[in-house]
Every structure is written in structure tokens, then in C-alpha cells.
Design a protein around this motif. Structure first.
Motif, PDB file in Angstrom:
ATOM      1  N   UNK A  44       0.832  -1.201   0.000  1.00 42.46           N
ATOM      2  CA  UNK A  44       0.000   0.000   0.000  1.00 42.46           C
ATOM      3  C   UNK A  44       0.870   1.257   0.000  1.00 42.46           C
ATOM      4  N   UNK A  45       1.951   1.219   0.770  1.00 46.08           N
ATOM      5  CA  UNK A  45       2.875   2.359   0.813  1.00 46.08           C
ATOM      6  C   UNK A  45       3.519   2.613  -0.537  1.00 46.08           C
ATOM      7  N   UNK A  46       3.902   1.548  -1.234  1.00 47.42           N
ATOM      8  CA  UNK A  46       4.499   1.691  -2.565  1.00 47.42           C
ATOM      9  C   UNK A  46       3.484   2.284  -3.532  1.00 47.42           C
ATOM     10  N   UNK A  47       2.248   1.815  -3.455  1.00 47.11           N
ATOM     11  CA  UNK A  47       1.195   2.347  -4.323  1.00 47.11           C
ATOM     12  C   UNK A  47       0.957   3.834  -4.063  1.00 47.11           C
ATOM     13  N   UNK A  48       0.838   4.216  -2.794  1.00 43.47           N
ATOM     14  CA  UNK A  48       0.579   5.617  -2.451  1.00 43.47           C
ATOM     15  C   UNK A  48       1.749   6.499  -2.885  1.00 43.47           C
ATOM     16  N   UNK A  49       2.977   6.024  -2.658  1.00 37.35           N
ATOM     17  CA  UNK A  49       4.157   6.789  -3.063  1.00 37.35           C
ATOM     18  C   UNK A  49       4.161   6.994  -4.575  1.00 37.35           C
ATOM     19  N   UNK A  50       3.869   5.954  -5.326  1.00 35.34           N
ATOM     20  CA  UNK A  50       3.807   6.074  -6.783  1.00 35.34           C
ATOM     21  C   UNK A  50       2.730   7.040  -7.229  1.00 35.34           C
ATOM     22  N   UNK A  51       1.584   7.009  -6.565  1.00 32.33           N
ATOM     23  CA  UNK A  51       0.497   7.925  -6.913  1.00 32.33           C
ATOM     24  C   UNK A  51       0.893   9.374  -6.649  1.00 32.33           C
ATOM     25  N   UNK A  52       1.549   9.618  -5.533  1.00 39.08           N
ATOM     26  CA  UNK A  52       1.982  10.985  -5.201  1.00 39.08           C
ATOM     27  C   UNK A  52       3.028  11.470  -6.200  1.00 39.08           C
ATOM     28  N   UNK A  53       3.982  10.612  -6.536  1.00 35.13           N
ATOM     29  CA  UNK A  53       5.008  10.998  -7.508  1.00 35.13           C
ATOM     30  C   UNK A  53       4.369  11.278  -8.865  1.00 35.13           C
TER      31      UNK A  53
END
Length: 62
Positions: A44-53
Motif C-alpha cells: 500500500x505504501x508503494x502504491x501511495x508513493x507512486x500515486x503521489x510521484x
């Protein structure tokens, strides 16, 4: 083709409330499963980080 007005009866709205309650229960179950397992939080953290980037890239790029 004639346009038919949308009419809702009390039974239809009751069914909609039942569906909304069930979907909310399912979402709560998924969220509690994800937060209860640390390995799922990594994904979930990887997904959120990718979305923010991705959003930042689009905002900066214009």
C-alpha cells in the motif's frame, strides 16, 4: 426515443441503503485486513508513493 423520467419508490431507496451498507462492510473488512498485516502495508505504501510521484509529475509538467 422518448425520455422516460426517473422515478424512485421507497422500496428502491431501501434496496440502495442495503447495498450501500453491504459495500461499506466489505470495504471495512478489506481495510482492517490490510492494516492488520504489515506486509500488505508495504504494498500500500508503494502504491501511495507512486500515486503521489505521478500526481506531482503531472502538476509540475503542466
Amino acid at each position: 426515443m422518448p425520455i422516460v423520467p426517473l422515478e424512485a419508490s421507497a422500496g428502491d431507496l431501501s434496496n440502495l441503503g442495503t447495498v450501500f451498507t453491504q459495500v461499506t462492510t466489505w470495504i471495512g473488512s478489506v481495510v482492517s485486513t490490510i492494516t492488520g498485516s504489515p506486509i500488505l502495508l508495504v504494498g500500500l505504501g508503494i502504491f501511495v508513493t507512486g500515486a503521489v510521484i505521478g500526481l506531482a509529475y503531472r502538476l509540475i509538467r503542466g
